[in-house]
Design a protein around this motif. Structure first.
Motif, PDB file in Angstrom:
ATOM      1  N   ILE A 152      -8.005  35.978  31.115  1.00  0.00           N
ATOM      2  CA  ILE A 152      -8.584  37.231  31.105  1.00  0.00           C
ATOM      3  C   ILE A 152      -7.360  38.475  30.966  1.00  0.00           C
ATOM      4  CG2 ILE A 152     -10.761  36.714  32.025  1.00  0.00           C
ATOM      5  CD1 ILE A 152      -9.588  37.756  34.707  1.00  0.00           C
ATOM      6  N   ILE A 153      -6.385  38.041  31.258  1.00  0.00           N
ATOM      7  CA  ILE A 153      -5.027  38.874  31.286  1.00  0.00           C
ATOM      8  C   ILE A 153      -4.420  39.486  30.111  1.00  0.00           C
ATOM      9  CG2 ILE A 153      -3.056  37.210  31.253  1.00  0.00           C
ATOM     10  CD1 ILE A 153      -3.733  40.018  33.959  1.00  0.00           C
ATOM     11  N   GLU A 154      -5.131  38.271  29.112  1.00  0.00           N
ATOM     12  CA  GLU A 154      -4.405  38.597  27.846  1.00  0.00           C
ATOM     13  C   GLU A 154      -4.892  39.871  27.121  1.00  0.00           C
ATOM     14  OE1 GLU A 154      -5.662  35.181  25.190  1.00  0.00           O
ATOM     15  OE2 GLU A 154      -4.916  33.747  26.538  1.00  0.00           O
ATOM     16  N   LYS A 155      -6.030  40.635  27.516  1.00  0.00           N
ATOM     17  CA  LYS A 155      -6.329  41.995  27.091  1.00  0.00           C
ATOM     18  C   LYS A 155      -5.481  43.048  27.451  1.00  0.00           C
ATOM     19  CE  LYS A 155      -9.695  42.390  30.611  1.00  0.00           C
ATOM     20  NZ  LYS A 155     -11.340  42.413  30.991  1.00  0.00           N
ATOM     21  N   LEU A 156      -4.527  42.706  28.548  1.00  0.00           N
ATOM     22  CA  LEU A 156      -3.469  43.539  29.227  1.00  0.00           C
ATOM     23  C   LEU A 156      -1.975  43.426  28.292  1.00  0.00           C
ATOM     24  CD1 LEU A 156      -4.127  43.575  32.928  1.00  0.00           C
ATOM     25  CD2 LEU A 156      -5.155  45.191  31.196  1.00  0.00           C
ATOM     26  N   TYR A 157      -1.782  42.300  27.524  1.00  0.00           N
ATOM     27  CA  TYR A 157      -0.637  42.308  26.977  1.00  0.00           C
ATOM     28  C   TYR A 157      -0.506  43.174  25.754  1.00  0.00           C
ATOM     29  CZ  TYR A 157       0.411  37.832  29.720  1.00  0.00           C
ATOM     30  OH  TYR A 157       0.573  37.219  30.989  1.00  0.00           O
ATOM     31  N   GLN A 158       0.528  43.856  25.590  1.00  0.00           N
ATOM     32  CA  GLN A 158       0.919  44.475  24.304  1.00  0.00           C
ATOM     33  C   GLN A 158       1.849  43.825  23.441  1.00  0.00           C
ATOM     34  OE1 GLN A 158       1.574  48.244  26.261  1.00  0.00           O
ATOM     35  NE2 GLN A 158      -0.274  48.573  26.848  1.00  0.00           N
ATOM     36  N   THR A 159       2.276  42.564  23.855  1.00  0.00           N
ATOM     37  CA  THR A 159       3.383  42.120  23.044  1.00  0.00           C
ATOM     38  C   THR A 159       2.693  40.742  22.476  1.00  0.00           C
ATOM     39  OG1 THR A 159       5.737  41.310  23.041  1.00  0.00           O
ATOM     40  CG2 THR A 159       4.346  40.974  24.786  1.00  0.00           C
ATOM     41  N   GLN A 211      -9.598  39.187  40.746  1.00  0.00           N
ATOM     42  CA  GLN A 211     -10.215  39.566  41.920  1.00  0.00           C
ATOM     43  C   GLN A 211     -10.628  41.098  41.909  1.00  0.00           C
ATOM     44  OE1 GLN A 211      -7.569  38.747  45.320  1.00  0.00           O
ATOM     45  NE2 GLN A 211      -7.143  36.704  44.652  1.00  0.00           N
ATOM     46  N   GLU A 212     -10.016  41.887  41.186  1.00  0.00           N
ATOM     47  CA  GLU A 212     -10.082  43.437  41.206  1.00  0.00           C
ATOM     48  C   GLU A 212     -11.435  43.546  40.239  1.00  0.00           C
ATOM     49  OE1 GLU A 212      -5.679  45.398  40.683  1.00  0.00           O
ATOM     50  OE2 GLU A 212      -6.648  44.746  38.819  1.00  0.00           O
ATOM     51  N   GLU A 213     -11.814  42.822  39.288  1.00  0.00           N
ATOM     52  CA  GLU A 213     -13.060  42.820  38.579  1.00  0.00           C
ATOM     53  C   GLU A 213     -14.007  42.236  39.430  1.00  0.00           C
ATOM     54  OE1 GLU A 213     -12.485  40.640  35.062  1.00  0.00           O
ATOM     55  OE2 GLU A 213     -11.101  42.195  33.930  1.00  0.00           O
ATOM     56  N   PHE A 214     -14.134  41.137  40.101  1.00  0.00           N
ATOM     57  CA  PHE A 214     -14.895  41.062  41.054  1.00  0.00           C
ATOM     58  C   PHE A 214     -15.404  42.130  42.012  1.00  0.00           C
ATOM     59  CE2 PHE A 214     -16.902  38.899  44.878  1.00  0.00           C
ATOM     60  CZ  PHE A 214     -17.767  38.379  44.473  1.00  0.00           C
ATOM     61  N   ALA A 215     -14.437  42.702  42.741  1.00  0.00           N
ATOM     62  CA  ALA A 215     -14.778  43.809  43.767  1.00  0.00           C
ATOM     63  C   ALA A 215     -15.125  44.899  43.048  1.00  0.00           C
ATOM     64  CB  ALA A 215     -13.317  44.222  44.397  1.00  0.00           C
TER      65      ALA A 215
END
Length: 233
Positions: A82-89, A128-132
């Motif tokens: 799920i972190i891939e959507k935050l990658y800009q490279t 964790q942020e998304e679940f919260a």
């Protein structure tokens, strides 16, 4: 050119050493992630087998992403997809996971998870942020900048539970950082964590995957390993 010289030249060219592996530079690791204890030895063993040194720079979760995007590090030790959507490279991800683990809400063995419970989570850990955010009307969430502070409050009885992963719990119990083993009160998802590198290290990642697959087939989940490169425990 005499035949003998041609043969010698052909043999010489055929015996040239393989092209040296282009090793990644610094790789970001989440500074307070308990899973580091399980992932680092495995990744170090594979890097060493490929003739490279795993150069880790420990950073808070969000800073690791920013450092990768800006080119200050060449990759991240492990992340969920799920972190891939935050990658800009441009990046390459290991084809095979380093580990898989059960994410969920963990509580004391004598506690039953109820609406309104105080649940701790660590900012910068995306799942964790998304679940919260999704369950803020059901539970009361307490955010922490580091896992150690959250663990301290849980041990002191200031939290009803916390977000974590099964392998993290295993590592915490081994290091005696929890007074008793908590129970998984709510399963969220069974996830796999992957190694990420800048796209220019695609060749290295291909070789990394080849060895990771070999380890996966015999010991990735059971962690009972016979092959030298897999015997990282």
């Amino acid at each position: 050119m005499p035949y003998s010289i041609v043969v010698i030249l052909m043999l010489f060219l055929g015996m040239q050493p393989a092209e040296a592996m282009d090793c990644p530079g610094n790789v970001a690791a989440i500074s307070d992630a308990e899973l580091n204890a399980a992932v680092i030895p495995k990744t170090q063993a594979i890097y060493q087998h490929l003739g490279c040194e795993l150069k880790l720079v420990k950073l808070p979760g969000r800073r690791g992403i920013l450092a990768f995007n800006s080119g200050r590090v060449d990759g991240e030790l492990f992340r969920v997809t799920i972190i891939e959507k935050l990658y800009q490279t441009a990046f390459v991800r290991s084809q095979y996971p380093l580990l898989q683990t059960q994410q969920g809400v963990w509580v004391a063995p004598t506690h039953f998870l109820e609406n309104g419970d105080l649940i701790g989570y660590v900012i910068g850990r995306r799942w964790q942020e998304e679940f919260a955010e999704r369950h803020k009307g059901q539970y009361r969430f307490v955010e922490y900048s580091g896992a150690s502070d959250m663990r301290h409050d849980y041990n002191a009885g200031h939290l009803d539970g916390f977000l974590g992963a099964s392998l993290t719990i295993d590592e915490l119990m081994k290091s005696e950082k929890l007074s008793e083993r908590p129970e998984l009160a709510l399963k969220i998802s069974l996830v796999k964590v992957y190694h990420y590198l800048d796209k220019r290290y695609a060749k290295f990642m291909s070789e990394f995957d080849r060895l990771l697959q070999s380890c996966s087939e015999e010991c990735q989940y059971s962690q009972v390993c016979q092959h030298d490169v897999c015997n990282y425990n």
